[in-house]
Design an enzyme around this catalytic site. Structure first.
Site, PDB file in Angstrom:
ATOM      1  N   ASN A  38      -7.615  -1.594   0.049  1.00 54.67           N
ATOM      2  CA  ASN A  38      -8.754  -0.852  -0.513  1.00 54.67           C
ATOM      3  C   ASN A  38      -8.492  -0.719  -2.012  1.00 54.67           C
ATOM      4  O   ASN A  38      -7.685   0.104  -2.432  1.00 54.67           O
ATOM      5  CB  ASN A  38      -8.843   0.534   0.155  1.00 54.67           C
ATOM      6  CG  ASN A  38      -9.921   1.396  -0.475  1.00 54.67           C
ATOM      7  OD1 ASN A  38     -10.746   0.908  -1.263  1.00 54.67           O
ATOM      8  ND2 ASN A  38      -9.937   2.679  -0.128  1.00 54.67           N
ATOM      9  N   LYS A  40     -10.480   0.310  -4.251  1.00 57.23           N
ATOM     10  CA  LYS A  40     -11.221   1.421  -4.870  1.00 57.23           C
ATOM     11  C   LYS A  40     -11.901   0.920  -6.160  1.00 57.23           C
ATOM     12  O   LYS A  40     -12.363  -0.217  -6.190  1.00 57.23           O
ATOM     13  CB  LYS A  40     -10.283   2.600  -5.117  1.00 57.23           C
ATOM     14  CG  LYS A  40      -9.515   2.973  -3.845  1.00 57.23           C
ATOM     15  CD  LYS A  40      -8.776   4.251  -3.923  1.00 57.23           C
ATOM     16  CE  LYS A  40      -8.067   4.482  -2.593  1.00 57.23           C
ATOM     17  NZ  LYS A  40      -7.420   5.764  -2.488  1.00 57.23           N
ATOM     18  N   HIS A 122     -14.670   6.984   3.976  1.00 52.65           N
ATOM     19  CA  HIS A 122     -13.416   7.257   3.264  1.00 52.65           C
ATOM     20  C   HIS A 122     -13.457   8.687   2.703  1.00 52.65           C
ATOM     21  O   HIS A 122     -14.520   9.165   2.287  1.00 52.65           O
ATOM     22  CB  HIS A 122     -13.236   6.241   2.129  1.00 52.65           C
ATOM     23  CG  HIS A 122     -11.875   6.303   1.525  1.00 52.65           C
ATOM     24  ND1 HIS A 122     -11.528   7.263   0.594  1.00 52.65           N
ATOM     25  CD2 HIS A 122     -10.762   5.560   1.741  1.00 52.65           C
ATOM     26  CE1 HIS A 122     -10.254   7.096   0.265  1.00 52.65           C
ATOM     27  NE2 HIS A 122      -9.770   6.064   0.945  1.00 52.65           N
ATOM     28  N   GLU A 124     -12.641   9.866  -0.037  1.00 55.69           N
ATOM     29  CA  GLU A 124     -13.150   9.994  -1.408  1.00 55.69           C
ATOM     30  C   GLU A 124     -14.678   9.998  -1.418  1.00 55.69           C
ATOM     31  O   GLU A 124     -15.292  10.622  -2.281  1.00 55.69           O
ATOM     32  CB  GLU A 124     -12.574   8.867  -2.284  1.00 55.69           C
ATOM     33  CG  GLU A 124     -11.111   9.160  -2.626  1.00 55.69           C
ATOM     34  CD  GLU A 124     -10.237   7.934  -2.822  1.00 55.69           C
ATOM     35  OE1 GLU A 124     -10.772   6.832  -3.006  1.00 55.69           O
ATOM     36  OE2 GLU A 124      -9.002   8.099  -2.768  1.00 55.69           O
ATOM     37  N   GLU A 191      -6.292   8.608   7.808  1.00 52.83           N
ATOM     38  CA  GLU A 191      -5.851   8.775   6.431  1.00 52.83           C
ATOM     39  C   GLU A 191      -5.794  10.262   6.088  1.00 52.83           C
ATOM     40  O   GLU A 191      -6.815  10.853   5.681  1.00 52.83           O
ATOM     41  CB  GLU A 191      -6.826   8.088   5.478  1.00 52.83           C
ATOM     42  CG  GLU A 191      -6.903   6.591   5.664  1.00 52.83           C
ATOM     43  CD  GLU A 191      -7.227   5.874   4.354  1.00 52.83           C
ATOM     44  OE1 GLU A 191      -6.455   5.003   3.965  1.00 52.83           O
ATOM     45  OE2 GLU A 191      -8.242   6.206   3.723  1.00 52.83           O
ATOM     46  N   GLY A 197      -2.867   8.580  -2.278  1.00 49.51           N
ATOM     47  CA  GLY A 197      -2.604   8.499  -3.713  1.00 49.51           C
ATOM     48  C   GLY A 197      -1.597   9.527  -4.233  1.00 49.51           C
ATOM     49  O   GLY A 197      -1.479   9.705  -5.440  1.00 49.51           O
ATOM     50  N   SER A 236      -0.624   6.457   0.896  1.00 47.10           N
ATOM     51  CA  SER A 236       0.637   6.116   0.238  1.00 47.10           C
ATOM     52  C   SER A 236       1.503   5.179   1.083  1.00 47.10           C
ATOM     53  O   SER A 236       2.736   5.253   1.056  1.00 47.10           O
ATOM     54  CB  SER A 236       1.413   7.388  -0.134  1.00 47.10           C
ATOM     55  OG  SER A 236       0.666   8.168  -1.050  1.00 47.10           O
TER      56      SER A 236
HETATM   57  P1  PGA Z   1      -3.267   4.978  -1.189  1.00 54.18           P
HETATM   58  O1  PGA Z   1      -4.792   4.951  -0.719  1.00 54.18           O
HETATM   59  O2  PGA Z   1      -2.548   3.898  -0.437  1.00 54.18           O
HETATM   60  O3  PGA Z   1      -3.310   4.746  -2.676  1.00 54.18           O
HETATM   61  O4  PGA Z   1      -2.734   6.330  -0.843  1.00 54.18           O
HETATM   62  C1  PGA Z   1      -5.135   4.689   0.594  1.00 54.18           C
HETATM   63  C2  PGA Z   1      -6.624   4.808   0.813  1.00 54.18           C
HETATM   64  O5  PGA Z   1      -7.239   5.690   0.210  1.00 54.18           O
HETATM   65  O6  PGA Z   1      -7.227   4.031   1.562  1.00 54.18           O
END
Ligand code: PGA
Length: 280
Positions: A38, A40, A122, A124, A191, A197, A236
Site C-alpha cells: 500500500n 498510500k 483503510h 486512514e 490493521e 506507521g 509496521s
Molecule cells: P505501515 O502501513 O506498514 O506503514 O504501518 C500499513 C498500512 O497502512 O496498510
C-alpha cells in the site's frame, strides 16, 4: 438392533467429524498467501518505473501493489512490460457506477486500468474521509459484483485497545463491512490503528490471537468457508518481523505500507513468505 444402530450412529458421527476436520484442513491449505503493498500517497512516475524494474517477486505467493490512482495505468504497463507476476490494486473506490462525484474513481475505471484488487475501509480513509461501516459495505458490494477482490481493512485504535474493546470493534466492523454479502471472494486485513506507521507492530502472538478471533467471527457469518479466507496482518510490518508473522497459522500474509516503498525491503518480505510457503 439397538446395538447396531448405536454402532452405526457412532460410525456416522466419527465420519462426519473427521470429514469436517479434513474439509477445514483442505480449505486452510487452499488459503492463498498475499504480500500486498500500500503505497498510500507516495511515489512519482519515475520512482514507479524503477520499483517495477527492481522488484523480483515470484509465483509462490501472490504479490499485489496498490499505487495512488494516477499511477495505476503506468504501473499496469510496467508490470506487463517486465512480465512479472504482480497484481494491481486501487487504494479506494467510489460506491456509485458513475456520475457527478468530483475527484472520485469508479470500479469500472479501476478495472479499465488493469486492477484486480482494491483496498477498502483503510483506517486512514475511516479517519480522514469519514468512511463508516455502511459506506464500506456499499463499496465492498460494488467491488465483488464487478469481480474486483476487495482487501477489507479492520482494526482498533489505541484507545479502544486500552479500554479492552478490540473484539467488539472488530466484530462490528466485520458485520458492517460484510452485511448481505454471500460471496467469499474477499481478503481481510487486520490493521491495528496504533501499529500503522508507528514502528510499534503488534507481536506475532497478539496478531495470531486476533486473527483467530476474526476467523471465529467469520465462521459465524459464512460457516466453513471462513477457513478459506486469507487474513493479512498490517501495521509496521517489515523485513525484520515478517518471519514471525509468516510462522503463524492464521496469518496469511501482510499488507505493507512504509516497507513497501523500496523494492529491496518489499522483496525481502516476499522472500520470507515464499520460504514459509515452501516449508508447508
Ligand atoms: P505501515 O502501513 O506498514 O506503514 O504501518 C500499513 C498500512 O497502512 O496498510
Amino acid at each position: 438392533m439397538m446395538e447396531q444402530s448405536i454402532e452405526s450412529y457412532i460410525k456416522n458421527l466419527v465420519r462426519d467429524v473427521i470429514g469436517q476436520t479434513l474439509g477445514e484442513l483442505q480449505l486452510q491449505n487452499d488459503r492463498q498467501t498475499y504480500v500486498i503493498a500500500n503505497w498510500k500517497m507516495n511515489k512519482n512516475l519515475a520512482e514507479t518505473a524503477e520499483f517495477f524494474q527492481k522488484i523480483k517477486s515470484n509465483n509462490e505467493v501472490s504479490v499485489v501493489v496498490c499505487p495512488p490512482t494516477q499511477l495505476l495505468y503506468p504501473a499496469h504497463l510496467f508490470i506487463n512490460q517486465t512480465k512479472k507476476p504482480i497484481g494491481l490494486g486501487g487504494q479506494n473506490v467510489h460506491w456509485a457506477d458513475k456520475g457527478a462525484y468530483t475527484g472520485e474513481t469508479s470500479i469500472s475505471m479501476l478495472k479499465d486500468v488493469g486492477c484486480d484488487y482494491c483496498i477498502i475501509g483503510h483506517s486512514e480513509r475511516r479517519q480522514y474521509a469519514g468512511e463508516d461501516d455502511q459506506l464500506i459495505n456499499q463499496k465492498v458490494k460494488k467491488a465483488i459484483q464487478a469481480g474486483i477482490t476487495p482487501i477489507i481493512c479492520i482494526g482498533e485504535t489505541l484507545e479502544e485497545k486500552n479500554s479492552m474493546q478490540t473484539e467488539q470493534v472488530l466484530s462490528t466492523q466485520l458485520f458492517g463491512a460484510l452485511k448481505e454479502i454471500a460471496s467469499s471472494n474477499f481478503i481481510l486485513a487486520y490493521e491495528p490503528v496504533w501499529a500503522i506507521g508507528t514502528g510499534q507492530s503488534a507481536t506475532a502472538e497478539l496478531a495470531q490471537q486476533t486473527h483467530a478471533y476474526i476467523r471465529s467471527i467469520l465462521t459465524k457469518m459464512i460457516g466453513q468457508k471462513a477457513e478459506s479466507i486469507s487474513i493479512l496482518y498490517g501495521g509496521s510490518a517489515n523485513e525484520s518481523n515478517a518471519a514471525e508473522y509468516s510462522a503463524m497459522p492464521d496469518i496469511d500474509g501482510v499488507l505493507v505500507g512504509g516497507a513497501s516503498l523500496h523494492a529491496h525491503s518489499f522483496d525481502a518480505i516476499i522472500n520470507v513468505f515464499t520460504k514459509g510457503e515452501q516449508n508447508q
